[in-house]
Design a protein around this motif. Structure first.
Motif, short mmCIF file in Angstrom:
data_model
loop_
_atom_site.label_atom_id
_atom_site.label_comp_id
_atom_site.label_asym_id
_atom_site.label_seq_id
_atom_site.Cartn_x
_atom_site.Cartn_y
_atom_site.Cartn_z
N UNK A 7 -1.33 -12.46 1.69
CA UNK A 7 -1.97 -12.59 3.00
C UNK A 7 -3.41 -12.15 2.80
N UNK A 8 -4.33 -13.12 2.75
CA UNK A 8 -5.74 -12.81 2.49
C UNK A 8 -6.30 -11.89 3.57
N UNK A 9 -6.92 -10.82 3.12
CA UNK A 9 -7.53 -9.87 4.03
C UNK A 9 -6.60 -8.78 4.52
N UNK A 10 -5.29 -8.95 4.30
CA UNK A 10 -4.32 -7.93 4.66
C UNK A 10 -4.36 -7.51 6.11
N UNK A 11 -4.06 -6.23 6.32
CA UNK A 11 -3.96 -5.72 7.69
C UNK A 11 -5.33 -5.74 8.40
N UNK A 12 -6.42 -5.61 7.66
CA UNK A 12 -7.75 -5.64 8.28
C UNK A 12 -8.01 -7.02 8.89
N UNK A 13 -7.67 -8.09 8.18
CA UNK A 13 -7.86 -9.44 8.71
C UNK A 13 -6.91 -9.69 9.87
N UNK A 14 -5.70 -9.16 9.77
CA UNK A 14 -4.71 -9.30 10.84
C UNK A 14 -5.25 -8.66 12.13
N UNK A 15 -5.78 -7.43 12.00
CA UNK A 15 -6.36 -6.74 13.17
C UNK A 15 -7.58 -7.49 13.70
N UNK A 16 -8.44 -7.97 12.80
CA UNK A 16 -9.65 -8.68 13.21
C UNK A 16 -9.32 -9.94 14.01
N UNK A 17 -8.17 -10.54 13.72
CA UNK A 17 -7.75 -11.73 14.45
C UNK A 17 -7.11 -11.37 15.80
N UNK A 64 0.85 -1.19 0.00
CA UNK A 64 0.00 0.00 0.00
C UNK A 64 0.89 1.25 0.00
N UNK A 65 0.27 2.42 -0.17
CA UNK A 65 1.10 3.62 -0.16
C UNK A 65 1.63 3.88 1.25
N UNK A 66 2.66 4.70 1.33
CA UNK A 66 3.38 4.93 2.58
C UNK A 66 2.49 5.49 3.69
N UNK A 67 1.55 6.36 3.33
CA UNK A 67 0.66 6.95 4.35
C UNK A 67 -0.19 5.87 5.01
N UNK A 68 -0.72 4.94 4.22
CA UNK A 68 -1.52 3.84 4.78
C UNK A 68 -0.65 2.93 5.64
N UNK A 69 0.56 2.66 5.17
CA UNK A 69 1.50 1.85 5.95
C UNK A 69 1.76 2.51 7.30
N UNK A 70 2.00 3.82 7.29
CA UNK A 70 2.30 4.53 8.53
C UNK A 70 1.13 4.49 9.51
N UNK A 71 -0.10 4.50 8.99
CA UNK A 71 -1.28 4.48 9.87
C UNK A 71 -1.38 3.15 10.62
N UNK A 72 -1.11 2.04 9.94
CA UNK A 72 -1.22 0.74 10.58
C UNK A 72 -0.73 -0.34 9.62
N UNK A 73 0.15 -1.21 10.13
CA UNK A 73 0.63 -2.33 9.31
C UNK A 73 0.92 -3.53 10.19
N UNK A 74 0.99 -4.68 9.56
CA UNK A 74 1.31 -5.92 10.28
C UNK A 74 2.67 -5.75 10.92
N UNK A 103 -0.93 -8.24 16.59
CA UNK A 103 -0.36 -6.91 16.77
C UNK A 103 -0.07 -6.17 15.47
N UNK A 104 -0.32 -4.87 15.51
CA UNK A 104 0.00 -3.99 14.39
C UNK A 104 0.94 -2.90 14.90
N UNK A 105 1.61 -2.26 13.97
CA UNK A 105 2.49 -1.15 14.28
C UNK A 105 2.01 0.09 13.54
N UNK A 106 2.36 1.24 14.07
CA UNK A 106 2.12 2.50 13.38
C UNK A 106 3.44 3.26 13.35
N UNK A 107 3.56 4.15 12.39
CA UNK A 107 4.73 5.00 12.30
C UNK A 107 4.27 6.41 12.63
#
Length: 130
Positions: free
Chosen positions: A103-113, A40-50, A116-120
């Motif tokens: 990774x099916x569902x991406x960060x949304x599925x990761x969060x739903x499970x 995804x773009x850098x701004x989305x990555x910074x908001x929340x990523x696996x 942990x996620x990280x933010x920048x």
């Protein structure tokens, strides 16, 4: 070497489409030998990523991947949609990378499970004091 290796079952092998649980199982096993790529773009990555993912936006991915990874490295790709991730994975496979999964569902599925996620956090510049 982690003493738990003998107690935990070996994780499932890499599949072209992986569930977040498959990826988490590999990470928990303790010897992941993999890279998680957020396209995804850098701004989305910074908001929340696996947790542990690296940012490689799609436009520069192939050139960057060729310089950073062995073609036999296990790469887990995610984006905003599975279709986007699949398109990127197909491009990587076409460039010679043999072990690519989405990774099916991406960060949304990761969060739903509940994983942990990280933010920048980017610092906000303070106005100069006069």
């Amino acid at each position: 070497m982690n003493r738990l290796f003998g107690l935990l079952p070996k994780p499932s092998p890499l599949r072209p489409e992986s569930r977040v649980y498959d990826l988490k199982e590999r990470l928990d096993w303790g010897e992941p030998a993999l890279t998680i790529i957020d396209v995804r773009d850098r701004a989305e990555f910074n908001q929340s990523h696996i947790t542990g993912a690296i940012s490689m936006p799609t436009d520069s991915l192939l050139a960057t991947a060729a310089n950073c990874f062995e073609v036999t490295r296990d790469l887990y790709i995610y984006s905003n949609t599975d279709d986007e991730a699949t398109a990127v994975a197909d491009r990587l496979r076409g460039a010679g990378f043999s072990r690519v999964a989405i990774v099916r569902g991406g960060v949304a599925a990761w969060k739903a499970a509940g994983f942990p996620v990280e933010t920048v956090i980017t610092p906000v510049a303070e106005p100069p004091v006069h």
